[in-house]
Design a protein around this motif. Structure first.
Motif, PDB file in Angstrom:
ATOM      1  N   MET A   1      57.205  47.801  45.423  1.00 43.61           N
ATOM      2  CA  MET A   1      57.513  46.646  45.628  1.00 43.61           C
ATOM      3  C   MET A   1      58.651  46.328  46.854  1.00 43.61           C
ATOM      4  SD  MET A   1      59.164  43.778  42.678  1.00 43.61           S
ATOM      5  CE  MET A   1      57.994  44.735  41.740  1.00 43.61           C
ATOM      6  N   LYS A   2      58.323  45.253  47.629  1.00 44.44           N
ATOM      7  CA  LYS A   2      59.309  44.918  48.263  1.00 44.44           C
ATOM      8  C   LYS A   2      59.873  43.909  47.988  1.00 44.44           C
ATOM      9  CE  LYS A   2      58.522  45.025  52.547  1.00 44.44           C
ATOM     10  NZ  LYS A   2      57.974  45.098  54.092  1.00 44.44           N
ATOM     11  N   ILE A   3      61.469  43.793  48.008  1.00 45.43           N
ATOM     12  CA  ILE A   3      62.341  42.799  47.126  1.00 45.43           C
ATOM     13  C   ILE A   3      63.154  41.950  48.686  1.00 45.43           C
ATOM     14  CG2 ILE A   3      64.264  41.680  45.501  1.00 45.43           C
ATOM     15  CD1 ILE A   3      63.181  44.579  44.263  1.00 45.43           C
ATOM     16  N   LEU A   4      63.086  41.300  48.988  1.00 44.24           N
ATOM     17  CA  LEU A   4      63.848  39.903  50.233  1.00 44.24           C
ATOM     18  C   LEU A   4      65.072  39.459  49.231  1.00 44.24           C
ATOM     19  CD1 LEU A   4      64.728  38.956  52.435  1.00 44.24           C
ATOM     20  CD2 LEU A   4      63.191  37.578  52.378  1.00 44.24           C
ATOM     21  N   ALA A   5      66.702  40.077  49.540  1.00 43.50           N
ATOM     22  CA  ALA A   5      67.436  39.114  48.321  1.00 43.50           C
ATOM     23  C   ALA A   5      68.318  38.099  49.612  1.00 43.50           C
ATOM     24  CB  ALA A   5      68.209  40.131  47.883  1.00 43.50           C
ATOM     25  N   PRO A   6      67.775  36.905  49.588  1.00 43.90           N
ATOM     26  CA  PRO A   6      68.933  36.002  50.761  1.00 43.90           C
ATOM     27  C   PRO A   6      69.882  36.012  50.299  1.00 43.90           C
ATOM     28  CG  PRO A   6      66.597  34.899  50.383  1.00 43.90           C
ATOM     29  CD  PRO A   6      67.377  36.612  49.236  1.00 43.90           C
ATOM     30  N   ARG A  90      56.595  39.756  56.831  1.00 40.08           N
ATOM     31  CA  ARG A  90      57.134  41.447  56.302  1.00 40.08           C
ATOM     32  C   ARG A  90      56.869  42.280  54.936  1.00 40.08           C
ATOM     33  NH1 ARG A  90      63.195  42.081  58.396  1.00 40.08           N
ATOM     34  NH2 ARG A  90      62.757  41.605  60.680  1.00 40.08           N
ATOM     35  N   ASP A  91      55.781  41.575  54.870  1.00 38.75           N
ATOM     36  CA  ASP A  91      55.109  40.792  53.411  1.00 38.75           C
ATOM     37  C   ASP A  91      55.820  41.625  51.761  1.00 38.75           C
ATOM     38  OD1 ASP A  91      52.448  40.973  54.650  1.00 38.75           O
ATOM     39  OD2 ASP A  91      52.415  43.167  55.533  1.00 38.75           O
ATOM     40  N   PHE A  92      57.153  40.317  51.338  1.00 46.28           N
ATOM     41  CA  PHE A  92      57.737  40.570  50.794  1.00 46.28           C
ATOM     42  C   PHE A  92      56.483  40.864  49.761  1.00 46.28           C
ATOM     43  CE2 PHE A  92      61.008  40.785  54.076  1.00 46.28           C
ATOM     44  CZ  PHE A  92      61.735  42.218  53.865  1.00 46.28           C
ATOM     45  N   ASP A  93      56.814  41.122  48.143  1.00 45.26           N
ATOM     46  CA  ASP A  93      56.332  41.075  47.150  1.00 45.26           C
ATOM     47  C   ASP A  93      57.399  40.105  46.458  1.00 45.26           C
ATOM     48  OD1 ASP A  93      54.388  43.030  47.952  1.00 45.26           O
ATOM     49  OD2 ASP A  93      56.004  44.261  46.879  1.00 45.26           O
ATOM     50  N   HIS A  94      58.951  39.992  46.609  1.00 50.47           N
ATOM     51  CA  HIS A  94      59.123  39.365  45.247  1.00 50.47           C
ATOM     52  C   HIS A  94      60.855  38.615  45.965  1.00 50.47           C
ATOM     53  CE1 HIS A  94      60.197  38.792  41.217  1.00 50.47           C
ATOM     54  NE2 HIS A  94      61.425  38.337  41.351  1.00 50.47           N
ATOM     55  N   VAL A  95      61.174  38.076  45.175  1.00 45.13           N
ATOM     56  CA  VAL A  95      63.035  37.000  46.570  1.00 45.13           C
ATOM     57  C   VAL A  95      63.595  36.557  45.107  1.00 45.13           C
ATOM     58  CG1 VAL A  95      63.942  35.464  47.385  1.00 45.13           C
ATOM     59  CG2 VAL A  95      61.721  36.018  48.304  1.00 45.13           C
ATOM     60  N   VAL A  96      64.684  37.429  45.311  1.00 41.39           N
ATOM     61  CA  VAL A  96      65.989  37.779  44.349  1.00 41.39           C
ATOM     62  C   VAL A  96      66.927  36.371  45.455  1.00 41.39           C
ATOM     63  CG1 VAL A  96      67.935  38.608  43.507  1.00 41.39           C
ATOM     64  CG2 VAL A  96      65.405  39.094  43.114  1.00 41.39           C
ATOM     65  N   MET A  97      67.335  35.252  44.622  1.00 42.83           N
ATOM     66  CA  MET A  97      68.541  34.535  45.595  1.00 42.83           C
ATOM     67  C   MET A  97      68.761  33.773  44.390  1.00 42.83           C
ATOM     68  SD  MET A  97      66.158  32.249  47.248  1.00 42.83           S
ATOM     69  CE  MET A  97      67.396  31.362  48.432  1.00 42.83           C
ATOM     70  N   GLY A  98      70.464  33.337  44.892  1.00 42.32           N
ATOM     71  CA  GLY A  98      70.864  32.298  44.048  1.00 42.32           C
ATOM     72  C   GLY A  98      70.795  31.206  43.990  1.00 42.32           C
ATOM     73  N   HIS A  99      71.374  30.376  42.944  1.00 37.92           N
ATOM     74  CA  HIS A  99      70.821  28.715  43.055  1.00 37.92           C
ATOM     75  C   HIS A  99      72.134  28.436  43.158  1.00 37.92           C
ATOM     76  CE1 HIS A  99      69.110  24.575  43.299  1.00 37.92           C
ATOM     77  NE2 HIS A  99      69.378  24.907  41.824  1.00 37.92           N
ATOM     78  N   HIS A 100      73.594  27.488  43.855  1.00 40.89           N
ATOM     79  CA  HIS A 100      74.164  26.689  43.318  1.00 40.89           C
ATOM     80  C   HIS A 100      74.349  25.561  42.232  1.00 40.89           C
ATOM     81  CE1 HIS A 100      75.905  28.868  47.294  1.00 40.89           C
ATOM     82  NE2 HIS A 100      74.703  28.438  47.695  1.00 40.89           N
ATOM     83  N   GLY A 101      73.103  25.219  41.379  1.00 42.68           N
ATOM     84  CA  GLY A 101      73.280  24.504  40.776  1.00 42.68           C
ATOM     85  C   GLY A 101      71.775  23.513  40.791  1.00 42.68           C
ATOM     86  N   GLU A 121      55.215  28.409  46.004  1.00 44.59           N
ATOM     87  CA  GLU A 121      54.754  29.578  44.912  1.00 44.59           C
ATOM     88  C   GLU A 121      53.388  30.525  46.065  1.00 44.59           C
ATOM     89  OE1 GLU A 121      52.576  27.351  42.701  1.00 44.59           O
ATOM     90  OE2 GLU A 121      53.774  26.059  41.660  1.00 44.59           O
ATOM     91  N   SER A 122      54.620  31.114  46.770  1.00 44.16           N
ATOM     92  CA  SER A 122      53.821  32.325  47.732  1.00 44.16           C
ATOM     93  C   SER A 122      54.258  33.715  47.451  1.00 44.16           C
ATOM     94  CB  SER A 122      53.363  31.953  49.570  1.00 44.16           C
ATOM     95  OG  SER A 122      54.985  31.950  49.379  1.00 44.16           O
ATOM     96  N   VAL A 123      55.142  33.684  46.470  1.00 42.49           N
ATOM     97  CA  VAL A 123      55.621  34.951  46.288  1.00 42.49           C
ATOM     98  C   VAL A 123      56.639  35.304  44.935  1.00 42.49           C
ATOM     99  CG1 VAL A 123      58.147  34.478  47.533  1.00 42.49           C
ATOM    100  CG2 VAL A 123      57.392  36.672  48.027  1.00 42.49           C
ATOM    101  N   ALA A 124      57.075  35.609  44.208  1.00 42.69           N
ATOM    102  CA  ALA A 124      57.479  35.726  42.965  1.00 42.69           C
ATOM    103  C   ALA A 124      58.589  35.705  43.445  1.00 42.69           C
ATOM    104  CB  ALA A 124      57.310  36.873  42.583  1.00 42.69           C
TER     105      ALA A 124
END
Length: 129
Positions: A1-6, A90-101, A121-124
């Motif tokens: 699995m490849k995770i992207l964290a912006p 880069r074929d990431f499977d999952h994105v983990v990111m913050g949301h301000h409000g 909806e193209s990536v978890a």
């Protein structure tokens, strides 16, 4: 699995980075942290430094590939689209990111990137408040 964290340096994005590291370790995934900004400043170095501190402070007994992608400079109002482009490239499977409000003002000013990623909806995605 490849995770992207912006990350953007906000407290919610730092919490998201901490969660992403734990998530990557637990699932033996590759983790890539990226920071988008309108311009390279001293603040960008601080943001990436905080991400490095989070990664280096992790028990890497499972030894996933935890890495930081160097600073990408893109217009701030297009960050959501740039995240999706990076996911595709880069074929990431999952994105983990913050949301301000969740209010209209917060979403319009600060949370539009997370909303763009979730709506596509193209990536978890895991969104951390």
């Amino acid at each position: 699995m490849k995770i992207l964290a912006p990350i953007d340096g906000s407290e919610c994005s730092i919490r998201a980075a901490e969660f992403a590291v734990e998530f990557a370790v637990r699932f033996e995934a590759d983790l890539h942290v990226v920071h988008f900004s309108d311009a390279e400043t001293d603040a960008t170095d601080i943001v990436l430094g905080r991400a490095r501190d989070i990664i280096e402070g992790t028990d890497l007994s499972t030894e996933p590939e935890l890495s930081i992608i160097e600073l990408d400079v893109v217009p701030g109002k297009q960050v959501g689209e740039e995240i999706l482009n990076l996911v595709d490239e880069r074929d990431f499977d999952h994105v983990v990111m913050g949301h301000h409000g969740d209010g209209a003002i917060e979403r319009a000013i600060l949370g539009s990137a997370a909303e763009t990623v979730v709506r596509h909806e193209s990536v978890a995605a895991t969104i951390i408040p």
